[in-house]
Design a protein around this motif. Structure first.
Motif, PDB file in Angstrom:
ATOM      1  N   PRO A  37     -19.495   3.242 -21.722  1.00 59.88           N
ATOM      2  CA  PRO A  37     -19.904   1.966 -21.813  1.00 59.88           C
ATOM      3  C   PRO A  37     -19.756   1.063 -22.803  1.00 59.88           C
ATOM      4  N   ILE A  38     -17.645   1.688 -23.658  1.00 59.66           N
ATOM      5  CA  ILE A  38     -17.280   0.244 -24.090  1.00 59.66           C
ATOM      6  C   ILE A  38     -16.919  -0.224 -23.330  1.00 59.66           C
ATOM      7  N   ALA A  39     -16.552  -0.115 -22.541  1.00 57.62           N
ATOM      8  CA  ALA A  39     -16.155  -1.411 -21.630  1.00 57.62           C
ATOM      9  C   ALA A  39     -17.556  -1.886 -20.724  1.00 57.62           C
ATOM     10  N   ASP A  40     -18.303  -1.510 -20.619  1.00 59.13           N
ATOM     11  CA  ASP A  40     -20.316  -2.447 -20.271  1.00 59.13           C
ATOM     12  C   ASP A  40     -20.226  -3.075 -21.363  1.00 59.13           C
ATOM     13  N   LYS A  41     -20.301  -2.787 -22.668  1.00 65.69           N
ATOM     14  CA  LYS A  41     -20.187  -3.393 -23.715  1.00 65.69           C
ATOM     15  C   LYS A  41     -19.636  -4.737 -23.971  1.00 65.69           C
ATOM     16  N   THR A  42     -17.984  -4.709 -23.475  1.00 70.00           N
ATOM     17  CA  THR A  42     -17.201  -5.620 -23.403  1.00 70.00           C
ATOM     18  C   THR A  42     -18.182  -7.112 -23.457  1.00 70.00           C
ATOM     19  N   PHE A  43     -18.454  -6.412 -21.713  1.00 66.11           N
ATOM     20  CA  PHE A  43     -18.750  -7.911 -20.749  1.00 66.11           C
ATOM     21  C   PHE A  43     -20.339  -8.609 -21.528  1.00 66.11           C
ATOM     22  N   ASP A  44     -21.339  -7.461 -21.737  1.00 70.88           N
ATOM     23  CA  ASP A  44     -22.278  -8.013 -22.595  1.00 70.88           C
ATOM     24  C   ASP A  44     -21.860  -9.185 -24.215  1.00 70.88           C
ATOM     25  N   GLU A  45     -20.925  -8.549 -24.787  1.00 71.02           N
ATOM     26  CA  GLU A  45     -20.134  -8.635 -25.726  1.00 71.02           C
ATOM     27  C   GLU A  45     -20.170 -10.583 -25.379  1.00 71.02           C
ATOM     28  N   ALA A  46     -18.815 -10.362 -24.565  1.00 68.65           N
ATOM     29  CA  ALA A  46     -19.109 -12.099 -23.550  1.00 68.65           C
ATOM     30  C   ALA A  46     -19.848 -13.002 -23.869  1.00 68.65           C
ATOM     31  N   SER A  47     -20.810 -12.203 -23.012  1.00 69.51           N
ATOM     32  CA  SER A  47     -22.326 -13.253 -22.470  1.00 69.51           C
ATOM     33  C   SER A  47     -22.460 -13.573 -23.336  1.00 69.51           C
ATOM     34  N   GLU A  48     -23.020 -13.003 -24.267  1.00 75.25           N
ATOM     35  CA  GLU A  48     -23.663 -13.234 -25.928  1.00 75.25           C
ATOM     36  C   GLU A  48     -22.599 -14.780 -26.547  1.00 75.25           C
ATOM     37  N   ALA A  49     -21.462 -14.403 -26.322  1.00 75.65           N
ATOM     38  CA  ALA A  49     -20.336 -14.913 -27.086  1.00 75.65           C
ATOM     39  C   ALA A  49     -20.671 -16.793 -26.117  1.00 75.65           C
ATOM     40  N   LEU A  50     -20.368 -16.208 -24.679  1.00 76.71           N
ATOM     41  CA  LEU A  50     -20.240 -17.323 -24.382  1.00 76.71           C
ATOM     42  C   LEU A  50     -21.615 -18.141 -23.871  1.00 76.71           C
ATOM     43  N   GLY A  51     -22.516 -17.142 -23.591  1.00 72.67           N
ATOM     44  CA  GLY A  51     -23.824 -18.449 -23.274  1.00 72.67           C
ATOM     45  C   GLY A  51     -24.427 -18.121 -21.912  1.00 72.67           C
ATOM     46  N   PHE A  52     -23.719 -17.098 -21.663  1.00 73.49           N
ATOM     47  CA  PHE A  52     -23.870 -16.940 -19.804  1.00 73.49           C
ATOM     48  C   PHE A  52     -23.514 -15.602 -19.672  1.00 73.49           C
ATOM     49  N   ASP A  53     -24.202 -15.520 -18.261  1.00 72.54           N
ATOM     50  CA  ASP A  53     -24.070 -13.777 -17.944  1.00 72.54           C
ATOM     51  C   ASP A  53     -22.686 -13.468 -16.730  1.00 72.54           C
ATOM     52  N   ILE A  54     -21.833 -13.312 -18.364  1.00 74.67           N
ATOM     53  CA  ILE A  54     -20.493 -13.507 -17.429  1.00 74.67           C
ATOM     54  C   ILE A  54     -20.397 -11.965 -16.320  1.00 74.67           C
ATOM     55  N   LYS A  55     -21.222 -11.075 -16.846  1.00 78.22           N
ATOM     56  CA  LYS A  55     -21.197  -9.691 -15.637  1.00 78.22           C
ATOM     57  C   LYS A  55     -21.502 -10.523 -14.021  1.00 78.22           C
ATOM     58  N   ASP A  56     -22.521 -11.268 -13.716  1.00 83.62           N
ATOM     59  CA  ASP A  56     -23.325 -11.397 -13.159  1.00 83.62           C
ATOM     60  C   ASP A  56     -22.327 -12.664 -12.157  1.00 83.62           C
ATOM     61  N   MET A  57     -21.140 -13.819 -12.989  1.00 85.41           N
ATOM     62  CA  MET A  57     -20.708 -14.506 -12.846  1.00 85.41           C
ATOM     63  C   MET A  57     -18.861 -13.426 -12.131  1.00 85.41           C
ATOM     64  N   ILE A  58     -19.022 -12.617 -12.576  1.00 81.88           N
ATOM     65  CA  ILE A  58     -17.663 -12.103 -11.924  1.00 81.88           C
ATOM     66  C   ILE A  58     -18.195 -10.753 -11.223  1.00 81.88           C
ATOM     67  N   TRP A  59     -19.044 -10.340 -10.966  1.00 86.33           N
ATOM     68  CA  TRP A  59     -19.565  -9.214 -10.002  1.00 86.33           C
ATOM     69  C   TRP A  59     -20.065  -9.716  -8.629  1.00 86.33           C
ATOM     70  N   ASN A  60     -20.929 -10.490  -9.014  1.00 87.67           N
ATOM     71  CA  ASN A  60     -21.535 -11.809  -7.568  1.00 87.67           C
ATOM     72  C   ASN A  60     -21.736 -12.218  -7.770  1.00 87.67           C
ATOM     73  N   GLY A  61     -20.631 -12.995  -7.908  1.00 90.40           N
ATOM     74  CA  GLY A  61     -19.740 -14.484  -7.997  1.00 90.40           C
ATOM     75  C   GLY A  61     -19.244 -14.365  -6.806  1.00 90.40           C
ATOM     76  N   ASP A  62     -18.275 -15.900  -6.280  1.00 87.58           N
ATOM     77  CA  ASP A  62     -17.849 -15.838  -5.359  1.00 87.58           C
ATOM     78  C   ASP A  62     -16.492 -16.185  -6.141  1.00 87.58           C
ATOM     79  N   SER A  63     -14.886 -16.000  -5.225  1.00 86.51           N
ATOM     80  CA  SER A  63     -13.932 -16.688  -6.155  1.00 86.51           C
ATOM     81  C   SER A  63     -13.671 -18.221  -6.000  1.00 86.51           C
ATOM     82  N   GLU A  64     -14.495 -19.029  -5.538  1.00 88.62           N
ATOM     83  CA  GLU A  64     -13.838 -20.113  -6.303  1.00 88.62           C
ATOM     84  C   GLU A  64     -14.682 -20.443  -7.388  1.00 88.62           C
ATOM     85  N   THR A  65     -16.054 -20.314  -7.445  1.00 90.08           N
ATOM     86  CA  THR A  65     -16.026 -20.415  -8.877  1.00 90.08           C
ATOM     87  C   THR A  65     -15.109 -19.744 -10.079  1.00 90.08           C
TER      88      THR A  65
END
Length: 311
Positions: A27-55
């Protein structure tokens, strides 16, 4: 009893899906990704896990995603009660090292590196700068090649990674000239790198100046764990030095081999590369065969590391 060092990856280590396994199990690792999304204003999980290498390869995406994944892995190790005696990071990884040392808040760091990536990318128009890895040539010879190539344009050593691997950076014609000279001097290879900007050279001084303005809004605190900086390959002596060194780092050579040698000289006998990839582990093994090297990027590497550290 020897000392333990944590080292953190730089740009180029990114991969689609990185950190997902750790987030699913801790859970601590999962929370880290959520914290980053909140700080940056976009879904970083989606970018890393469902995105593409070009992005992910776009510098202003690469930098915050690598720092986020590295901090997620770091927090898992912290939860397991593992604390390093010293930390360092390659280029971008130095920000993760500061987060690990307690001198910088994670939310501040992740926002800062997004801006850092943007400024580095924007500073030099695409096609104007280049980087190349010079393989199997001494540091003295590479420096001499850069000096000679500088007659054509900007060219300087960007990364002293390990014995026999030095990266040079600068204007395209000068880097091409440096590669040519390096081969004449006996380099095994001189490979142009697929990068979007010429990092760690004088062409990026302007990016450092823009970064300085961003750093004015960031509070740095005393380091709880010693940090070795890329710029000097020595310890950051006080919190007052953190910002000037991070500004300078953008356009200065990364003294990674010297950083590792400094740690070993100070009694470090075990290294853990925290975050995506194993490039730093490879560099460390080339510096010394006498140290233990582990990495943590997924469940298998975490288990192997915990087993090795507890042995």
């Amino acid at each position: 009893m020897g000392k333990l060092a944590f080292v953190f990856a730089g740009q180029g280590a990114q991969a689609v899906g990185m950190g997902k396994e750790l987030a699913e199990n801790f859970p601590i690792a999962d929370k880290t990704f959520d914290e980053a999304s909140e700080a940056l204003g976009f879904d970083i999980k989606d970018m890393i896990w469902n995105g593409d290498s070009e992005t992910l390869m776009i510098t202003e995406n690469t930098q915050p995603t690598i720092v986020t994944m590295s901090v997620a892995a770091l927090r898992v190790l912290q939860e397991k009660g593992i604390k390093p005696d010293v930390v360092a990071g390659l280029s971008l990884g130095e920000y993760t090292a500061h987060i690990a040392s307690g001198s910088m808040e994670f939310a501040d760091g992740v926002r800062l590196v997004k801006k850092r990536g943007k400024y580095m990318q924007e500073e030099v128009p695409v096609g104007k700068g280049a980087m190349a890895a010079i393989i199997a040539l001494s540091a003295e010879d590479v420096i001499a090649c850069c000096e000679e190539a500088s007659k054509v344009g900007i060219c300087s050593p960007a990364n002293f990674n390990c014995p026999g691997q030095i990266v040079v950076s600068g204007e395209v014609a000068a880097v091409d000239k440096c590669c040519e000279l390096a081969k004449e001097k006996g380099a095994k290879r001189a490979l142009k790198l697929p990068v979007s900007a010429p990092f760690h050279c004088a062409m990026l001084i302007g990016a450092g100046e823009k970064l300085a303005k961003e750093l004015e809004n960031v509070e740095v605190k005393d380091m709880q764990i010693p940090v070795i900086t890329n710029v000097t390959a020595d310890y950051v002596s006080s919190k007052e030095d953190i910002k000037p060194l991070l500004i300078k780092q953008v356009s200065s050579s990364v003294k990674w081999e010297e950083t590792i040698r400094r740690m070993i000289a100070d009694g470090v006998d075990t290294f853990v590369e925290v975050g995506p990839g194993k490039a730093l582990s490879g560099f460390i093994k080339k510096v010394s065969r006498d140290v233990k090297v582990f990495n943590v990027e997924d469940m298998a590497s975490l288990e192997k590391t915990l087993e090795g550290l507890n042995a």
